[in-house]
Design an enzyme around this catalytic site. Structure first.
Site, short mmCIF file in Angstrom:
data_model
loop_
_atom_site.label_atom_id
_atom_site.label_comp_id
_atom_site.label_asym_id
_atom_site.label_seq_id
_atom_site.Cartn_x
_atom_site.Cartn_y
_atom_site.Cartn_z
N LYS A 124 0.83 -1.21 0.00
CA LYS A 124 0.00 0.00 0.00
C LYS A 124 0.86 1.26 0.00
CE LYS A 124 -4.28 -1.94 1.69
NZ LYS A 124 -5.42 -1.89 2.57
N LYS A 210 -5.04 -10.49 -5.42
CA LYS A 210 -6.28 -10.74 -4.66
C LYS A 210 -7.37 -9.72 -5.01
CE LYS A 210 -6.08 -8.11 -0.45
NZ LYS A 210 -6.80 -7.93 0.75
N LYS A 213 -11.03 -4.12 -2.41
CA LYS A 213 -11.89 -2.94 -2.56
C LYS A 213 -11.16 -1.80 -3.23
CE LYS A 213 -13.58 -3.55 2.04
NZ LYS A 213 -12.31 -3.35 2.75
N1 AQP Z 1 -9.56 -11.33 -1.78
C1 AQP Z 1 -9.81 -11.79 -0.56
N2 AQP Z 1 -9.96 -13.11 -0.34
C2 AQP Z 1 -10.23 -13.60 0.89
N3 AQP Z 1 -10.38 -12.80 1.98
C3 AQP Z 1 -10.24 -11.47 1.81
N4 AQP Z 1 -10.33 -10.43 2.66
C4 AQP Z 1 -10.12 -9.28 1.99
N5 AQP Z 1 -9.89 -9.54 0.69
C5 AQP Z 1 -9.95 -10.89 0.55
C6 AQP Z 1 -10.63 -10.56 4.08
O1 AQP Z 1 -11.70 -9.67 4.38
C7 AQP Z 1 -11.54 -9.20 5.71
C8 AQP Z 1 -11.71 -7.70 5.75
O2 AQP Z 1 -10.70 -7.08 5.00
P1 AQP Z 1 -10.49 -5.51 5.14
O3 AQP Z 1 -11.52 -4.76 4.43
O4 AQP Z 1 -10.36 -5.15 6.55
O5 AQP Z 1 -9.09 -5.25 4.53
P2 AQP Z 1 -8.36 -5.89 3.32
O6 AQP Z 1 -7.92 -7.27 3.67
O7 AQP Z 1 -7.28 -4.93 2.98
O8 AQP Z 1 -9.50 -5.98 2.23
P3 AQP Z 1 -9.53 -5.26 0.83
O9 AQP Z 1 -10.77 -5.59 0.14
O10 AQP Z 1 -8.25 -5.57 0.11
O11 AQP Z 1 -9.61 -3.75 1.24
P4 AQP Z 1 -8.70 -2.55 0.82
O12 AQP Z 1 -8.61 -2.62 -0.67
O13 AQP Z 1 -9.43 -1.35 1.34
O14 AQP Z 1 -7.39 -2.77 1.49
C9 AQP Z 1 -10.19 -9.67 6.21
O15 AQP Z 1 -10.37 -10.79 7.05
C10 AQP Z 1 -9.48 -10.08 4.95
O16 AQP Z 1 -8.56 -11.10 5.19
#
Ligand code: AQP
Length: 347
Positions: A124, A210, A213
């Site tokens: 990030k 992966k 969001k």
């Molecule tokens: N692609 C994924 N596959 C499986 N699990 C996932 N998680 C996120 N993406 C995947 C799980 O969702 C939970 C919440 O995640 P988060 O929103 O707190 O942060 P993140 O992991 O950083 O998710 P994003 O979607 O990638 O958000 P952004 O883009 O904002 O950083 C966690 O348990 C995570 O493991």
């Protein structure tokens, strides 16, 4: 009745679960299959605290006009996905100030190089260039505070959060070594709970990264609130390959593995059944099948979400009650840490 849940859970000897999602946009199938679906499945066996981690959401540039609304939407989605208040508490992280306070105390025992080595920080930070904020570096310490405040036994997350939980465990050892005793540890050791299936849902446009969001391309993810037309469009345009027949676990076909896995998890069939069903299929036959499956799996979630969002007073009462329950436990832990670290008690 819900006010009694933590006490009944203790009496029943239930272990505690803590997890959360950032309100950084609409939840997608990765968040659902990697995290929330698992919370729902295990919730009756544990005493659960599920928070909307809005303090984490400001570790990347954010829009203050949408932050609060996004937090409410995520809380409503927790309910829509099946979080049951008979077993679980839902609250917003920033409503419990102990999260920020424990983070500071933990910061002061965290070597900075532990944080600089975190994969998510490095990924990030690259996107933020020279303006990378201290909050992004400190994200794992805030996450440790979230978990440790509730003396959580288990933390159900996707694979991407495993390293952060390892850091949390290292902080427990450090805090207990410095300020606790064997008989009276200051913090409780949590364990990650990472399911094999769905632990890492991949992007629709690149089967090697992966689903996220924050991916600039909306075509890369299916969001839980996407209408059927958007789901159909995203699946129609998703990346595939020219090989004939569909198969799991071929490292040269990451997109194929990801799409078959989505179909397996959302249709509720076994991997073996899907492997046999799809072995001779082409993409032209599989994509409509996957579209139909995703649309039908998300329909009840979308209907329940609309109903919850229509009743703001209900959602407010859920979050108020969740905060009250969370505060009771968080305050006890914070006081324990402050006492162990030698702070004076206000008179
Ligand atoms: N692609 C994924 N596959 C499986 N699990 C996932 N998680 C996120 N993406 C995947 C799980 O969702 C939970 C919440 O995640 P988060 O929103 O707190 O942060 P993140 O992991 O950083 O998710 P994003 O979607 O990638 O958000 P952004 O883009 O904002 O950083 C966690 O348990 C995570 O493991």
């Amino acid at each position: 009745m819900t006010a009694l849940i933590p006490f009944l859970a203790i009496l029943m000897g239930k272990q505690r679960v803590l997890s959360g999602v950032q309100p950084t946009g609409n939840l997608h199938l990765g968040n659902y299959l990697g995290a929330i679906r698992n919370w729902v499945e295990i919730q009756d066996q544990y005493d659960n605290f599920f928070c909307v981690v809005d303090l984490h959401a400001i570790t990347v540039p954010h829009d203050p006009t949408v932050l609060a609304g996004n937090s409410y939407a995520i809380a409503a989605l927790y309910l829509a996905c099946g979080i049951d208040l008979a077993h679980s508490n839902i609250f917003i992280q920033s409503h419990v100030s102990a999260h920020a306070e424990l983070t500071w105390l933990l910061n002061c025992i965290t070597p900075i190089n532990w944080l600089q080595g975190m994969i998510q920080f490095k990924e990030k930070a690259v996107k933020q260039g020279e303006n990378v904020g201290t909050g992004l570096l400190d994200y794992p310490v805030l996450m440790a505070a979230d978990i440790l405040l509730y003396d959580a036994d288990k933390v159900p997350v996707g694979e991407d959060q495993k390293q952060h939980i390892e850091l949390t465990r290292d902080l427990v050892i450090r805090m207990n070594d410095k300020f606790g005793t064997k008989k009276a540890p200051v913090l409780k050791m949590p364990e990650p709970m990472i399911r094999k299936d769905g632990a890492r849902v991949m992007s629709l446009t690149d089967g090697t990264s992966k689903m996220s969001k924050s991916d600039p391309s909306e075509l890369s993810r299916i969001e839980l609130l996407d209408p059927p037309e958007a789901i159909a469009k995203k699946i129609k345009k998703c990346k595939t390959d020219p090989a004939r027949g569909l198969e799991f676990d071929n490292p040269d076909r990451p997109e194929c593995n990801n799409l078959l896995t989505l179909y397996t998890l959302l249709s509720g069939q076994t991997k073996e059944t899907v492997a046999a069903e799809c072995a001779d299929m082409g993409w032209g036959q599989f994509k409509p099948l996957l579209t139909e499956t995703v649309v039908e799996a998300l329909r009840p979630i979308q209907e329940k979400y609309a109903a919850v969002m229509d009743d703001r007073a209900y959602l407010d009462s859920v979050l108020r009650q969740g905060r009250e329950q969370a505060e009771v436990i968080a305050t006890v832990t914070l006081d324990r840490v402050k006492t162990a670290m030698g702070f004076s008690t206000p008179v």
